[in-house]
Design a protein around this motif. Structure first.
Motif, short mmCIF file in Angstrom:
data_model
loop_
_atom_site.label_atom_id
_atom_site.label_comp_id
_atom_site.label_asym_id
_atom_site.label_seq_id
_atom_site.Cartn_x
_atom_site.Cartn_y
_atom_site.Cartn_z
N ILE A 1 1.30 -1.44 0.39
CA ILE A 1 -0.26 -0.31 0.07
C ILE A 1 0.99 1.30 0.33
N LEU A 2 2.00 0.83 1.04
CA LEU A 2 2.40 2.73 1.16
C LEU A 2 3.32 2.94 -0.40
N THR A 3 3.91 1.34 -1.15
CA THR A 3 4.58 1.86 -2.70
C THR A 3 3.18 2.36 -3.55
N MET A 4 2.19 1.97 -3.31
CA MET A 4 1.23 2.70 -4.71
C MET A 4 1.55 3.91 -4.54
N ALA A 5 1.28 4.62 -2.97
CA ALA A 5 1.12 5.44 -2.39
C ALA A 5 2.41 6.79 -3.59
N ILE A 6 3.51 6.14 -2.46
CA ILE A 6 4.72 6.87 -3.11
C ILE A 6 5.37 6.48 -4.45
N ILE B 1 -3.63 6.60 -7.94
CA ILE B 1 -4.48 5.55 -8.31
C ILE B 1 -3.91 5.36 -9.81
N LEU B 2 -2.22 6.45 -9.99
CA LEU B 2 -1.59 5.95 -10.44
C LEU B 2 -0.56 4.88 -10.11
N GLY B 3 -0.20 5.02 -9.06
CA GLY B 3 0.62 3.92 -8.06
C GLY B 3 -0.21 2.68 -8.46
N ALA B 4 -1.57 2.13 -7.64
CA ALA B 4 -2.10 1.41 -7.42
C ALA B 4 -1.91 0.56 -8.36
N THR B 5 -2.56 1.46 -9.76
CA THR B 5 -2.47 0.81 -11.18
C THR B 5 -1.21 -0.11 -11.92
N ILE B 6 -0.31 0.85 -11.32
CA ILE B 6 1.22 0.34 -11.98
C ILE B 6 1.32 -1.11 -10.98
N ILE B 7 0.76 -0.65 -9.87
CA ILE B 7 1.40 -2.03 -8.78
C ILE B 7 0.93 -2.87 -9.57
N THR B 8 -1.11 -2.88 -9.05
CA THR B 8 -1.54 -4.03 -9.67
C THR B 8 -1.88 -4.35 -10.56
N MET B 9 -0.68 -4.37 -11.98
CA MET B 9 -0.70 -5.03 -12.98
C MET B 9 0.83 -5.45 -13.19
#
Length: 288
Positions: free
Chosen positions: A215-220, A231-239
């Motif tokens: 979760i922290l990685t997504m935001a950073i 939202i961009l970070g969450a998209t990248i980490i999810t993909m």
């Protein structure tokens, strides 16, 4: 139409996971925007997931009521633990909230009659629809956008910049931090409740240290200077697991490497409005 149906049948859960992960990234964005490195979001997600699931499975409540319970329970817990933990800052706050996450995990493991213990909860009704997730993301983004433009949001920025100076300016630092902490817990609990009713199974291992780092990685990764960044970070980490399916066992290593590289070379994240403005000005002068 059949092509879309085939795509949704294969990747529907992945697309909806983009939404729930975006909510999680926004939840930690809220605490980071107030200068707090709190790592309890995975635990709050777990509390929300278990509360909503128990309400629907054991008490037969409607889905909206279960979602409300999934948000209220972590909010209440966050308000209680905010009293001792928010006196801390920096790495000490991170350690304290990580310890809280471990307490939640052990509690789940030792309440088998209610939570299923190590086996988790199975057979959760799959009632989460795509519009539930989309509506949740839209509402959360709108509320956070309004908060950021308000006096409360300016207080958060001042505290992140210099907590002592913010206090001297008349800002109630403790109240502002508590508000951000509880708000982040509400959003994380919502994500957990939606995700539980999407995957039909939850277990304590899903809400531990690894999830908190993710979760922290997504935001950073995306950047915390705008709402688009998480939202961009969450998209990248999810993909990433889909893009690197053959290296799935090393997903956490990849996440850690990405975080290190971003901190070193893009300290403000990928989506940095100030950097983009400077780039556009430079390009404009070059083509003038």
């Amino acid at each position: 139409m059949s092509g879309f149906e085939n795509f949704w049948a294969i990747y529907g859960n992945l697309v909806l996971s983009l939404g729930t992960n975006s909510l999680l990234a926004l939840s930690i964005w809220l605490t980071l925007s107030c200068g707090m490195l709190a790592m309890a979001n995975a635990a709050f997600m777990g509390i929300g997931a278990y509360t909503a699931s128990i309400l629907t499975m054991n008490y037969g409540v409607s889905f909206p009521v279960a979602l409300a319970g999934g948000m209220a329970a972590p909010a209440l817990v966050a308000a209680i633990i905010a009293l001792p933990t928010l006196r801390l800052s920096g790495v000490y706050l991170a350690m304290a909230t990580l310890g809280f996450g471990e307490v939640v995990r052990i509690t789940v493991l030792n309440t088998e009659s209610l939570t299923g213990g190590a086996l988790g909860l199975n057979g959760i009704p799959q009632v989460t629809q795509w519009w539930h997730v989309l509506l949740a993301v839209v509402i959360v983004v709108f509320v956070l956008w309004r908060v950021r433009a308000s006096k409360v949001g300016r207080s958060f920025d001042a505290i992140r910049g210099d907590e002592t100076a913010a206090g001297l300016m008349g800002i109630n630092v403790r109240s502002a931090k508590t508000l951000a902490f509880v708000g982040g817990a509400v959003i994380a609990g919502l994500a957990g409740a939606l995700n539980a009713h999407l995957t039909f199974f939850i277990g304590p291992q899903e809400f531990g240290f690894d999830r908190g780092v993710e979760i922290l990685t997504m935001a950073i990764l995306g950047g915390i200077n705008s709402l688009a960044g998480p939202i961009l970070g969450a998209t990248i980490i999810t993909m990433l697991p889909e893009l690197l399916r053959g290296f799935n066992d090393f997903r956490l290593v990849v996440n850690g490497l990405i975080l290190v590289l971003i901190v070193l070379f893009l300290p403000q994240g990928i989506w940095d409005p100030a950097r983009m403005k400077r780039w556009f000005r430079k390009e404009g002068r070059r083509h003038a």
